[in-house]
Scaffold this motif. Structure first.
Motif: not given
Length: 500
Positions: A57, A110, A113, A136, A140, A180
């Protein structure tokens, strides 16, 4: 494989992809350490693996800020990694607590981000940022859900056991990981596409502006009254309008053949390059006066306005020349009126005093001799009354002529007013000044002055002589001393030289 793909796509030109590639490499290495549980020490397989997971992260965030070309808040980004390393070192025997803490910290990273994306949304173009934020956020949520389930008493013996919670967590994480990677590729591609589009738009605007400037320049060249000419950086004439050619009596064949120094008499190579450099570097145009030579040899005083242009991809200097000969002639006339006597052409009183003061200061500074003569025409009123003022003017002009012939070029001659004249003799002693005054007096007495067709006159002058002394602080003091000597000469019968 995803790490290798990102690294291959990034290379040296996209360092942010290389950072993201590193984060995915850490992801794979963390799973390797998990699988080695029991084969290596618990510290390596537990603490090391979780440090790598947390670093994923952090490195994603570093790459994100590198992508934005902004300074990353490193304390905020790397604090969770330090916390994981510290806490897990003390919780090696507490699996459930470790998982809860890990899931909470990773979920927080997360969300961090997600916060970075939301805060810098205006700096990112395209749709890739939304996929990045969504992945993200989903990751999370998964981690928070896992932490909540475990905190309710759900038991897992180990991370590598085939457990429904482990399976769901890992499968969802893999999906988020794929999203991602897609988002990172998409963000990079969309940024490059946007930059290319902006570059193309800027290029089109520049081309349009250049075409407009070229058209305006062509119109100006054809219609301007001033003589317009264009030279390259070396001074070669590459274009000119009809007004310039007519002004200098040139024809079209000189274009591409003449150098600016062929018509500009005051522009040396050093000065030309200095002008060109100053025009290129400055935002404002340069305006200066110079002298242009025509084809027949006649010289014109001109005022030149110069500016830098890009024409056909070449840096050139665009110049507009205006004939100011009439203005310079008027300036010369006004200067003459301000400095010289209109009748005799000698220095008037004001300019005579100005020049004499400078000479007096020089003589004092270098301890040089300096003398002054004051002349007055004897019985000048009688000449005016008998023969008229025109005859008097002729007498004044003739006396000025005799003074110029007898005296040196360095001597300063002035008409103070009426029939009164004064002469400053630089580097002249008192005795030699008297000799000069006697020669001048004799020359005037011997001259025959024709005032009309039937009448010639002979005149005399009385002269007072003085020389610089400590008591003379300025030219007025010298004039006063010479005036006293002149008064004595007049009283002694005129046509005399007296010194004081």
């Amino acid at each position: 494989m995803m790490s290798i793909a990102l690294a291959f796509a990034g290379g040296r030109q996209k360092p942010e992809l290389m950072l993201w590639s590193t984060s995915f490499a850490f992801h794979g290495l963390a799973y390797v350490l998990y699988s080695l549980r029991g084969e290596v020490s618990d510290f390596i397989s537990i603490v090391g693996a979780n440090i790598l997971i947390s670093s994923i992260f952090a490195i994603l965030a570093e790459g994100f800020f590198y992508f934005l070309k902004r300074t990353a808040p490193r304390v905020l980004i790397w604090s969770p990694v330090v916390f994981i390393a510290t806490s897990f070192s003390f919780l090696l025997d507490h699996l459930a607590l470790r998982i809860i803490i890990g899931c909470a910290v990773f979920a927080l990273q997360g969300l961090l981000l997600l916060y970075f994306v939301a805060k810098n949304n205006h700096l990112i173009v395209g749709r890739g940022k939304y996929i990045f934020a969504a992945s993200a956020f989903i990751e999370s949520c998964i981690l928070v859900s896992r932490a909540v389930i475990l905190s309710q008493g759900y038991s897992i013996s180990t991370l590598t056991v085939a457990d429904p919670l482990n399976t769901i967590t890992y499968l969802c994480s893999i999906v988020c990981l794929i999203l991602l990677v897609i988002s990172l590729f998409l963000m990079t591609w969309e940024r490059d596409e946007y930059a290319l589009l902006q570059s193309e738009l800027g290029l089109k605007a520049a081309v349009a502006m250049a075409e407009q400037q070229h058209q305006e320049l062509e119109v100006t060249l054809k219609t301007a009254n001033d003589g317009i000419y264009i030279i390259d950086e070396n001074g070669l004439l590459i274009d000119a309008n009809d007004a310039f050619l007519q002004m200098h009596q040139f024809d079209k064949t000189v274009i591409g053949q003449l150098h600016v120094q062929d018509w500009d008499t005051q522009l040396e190579d050093r000065l030309l390059h200095s002008y060109a450099q100053r025009v290129r570097d400055g935002e404002q145009k340069m305006i200066f006066e110079t002298v242009h030579r025509c084809r027949d040899g006649q010289c014109l005083s001109v005022e030149v306005s110069a500016n830098a242009l890009v024409r056909g991809g070449q840096q050139v200097v665009y110049c507009a020349a205006r004939d100011i000969s009439d203005r310079k002639q008027l300036e010369t006339q006004l200067l003459a009126q301000a400095h010289f006597d209109y009748l005799t052409g000698l220095n008037n009183r004001r300019y005579f005093v100005e020049l004499s003061e400078s000479e007096l200061l020089r003589a004092k500074r270098y301890q040089k001799n300096l003398s002054l003569l004051m002349l007055d025409i004897d019985d000048f009123k009688h000449i005016n009354d008998t023969y008229g003022h025109k005859a008097g003017d002729i007498v004044l002009m003739q006396l000025a002529f005799i003074c110029r012939n007898i005296l040196r070029e360095i001597d300063i001659i002035g008409r103070l007013g009426g029939e009164e004249f004064a002469v400053v003799l630089p580097e002249t002693s008192a005795d030699y000044a008297v000799e000069v005054a006697e020669r001048l007096r004799e020359a005037v007495a011997l001259a025959s002055i024709s005032v009309n067709d039937n009448t010639s006159l002979q005149i005399t002058v009385s002269i007072g002589v003085t020389s610089l002394a400590d008591c003379h602080d300025n030219i007025d003091a010298l004039l006063l001393s010479a005036d006293k000597a002149l008064y004595l000469a007049k009283g002694a019968g005129k046509n005399q030289v007296f010194s004081a």
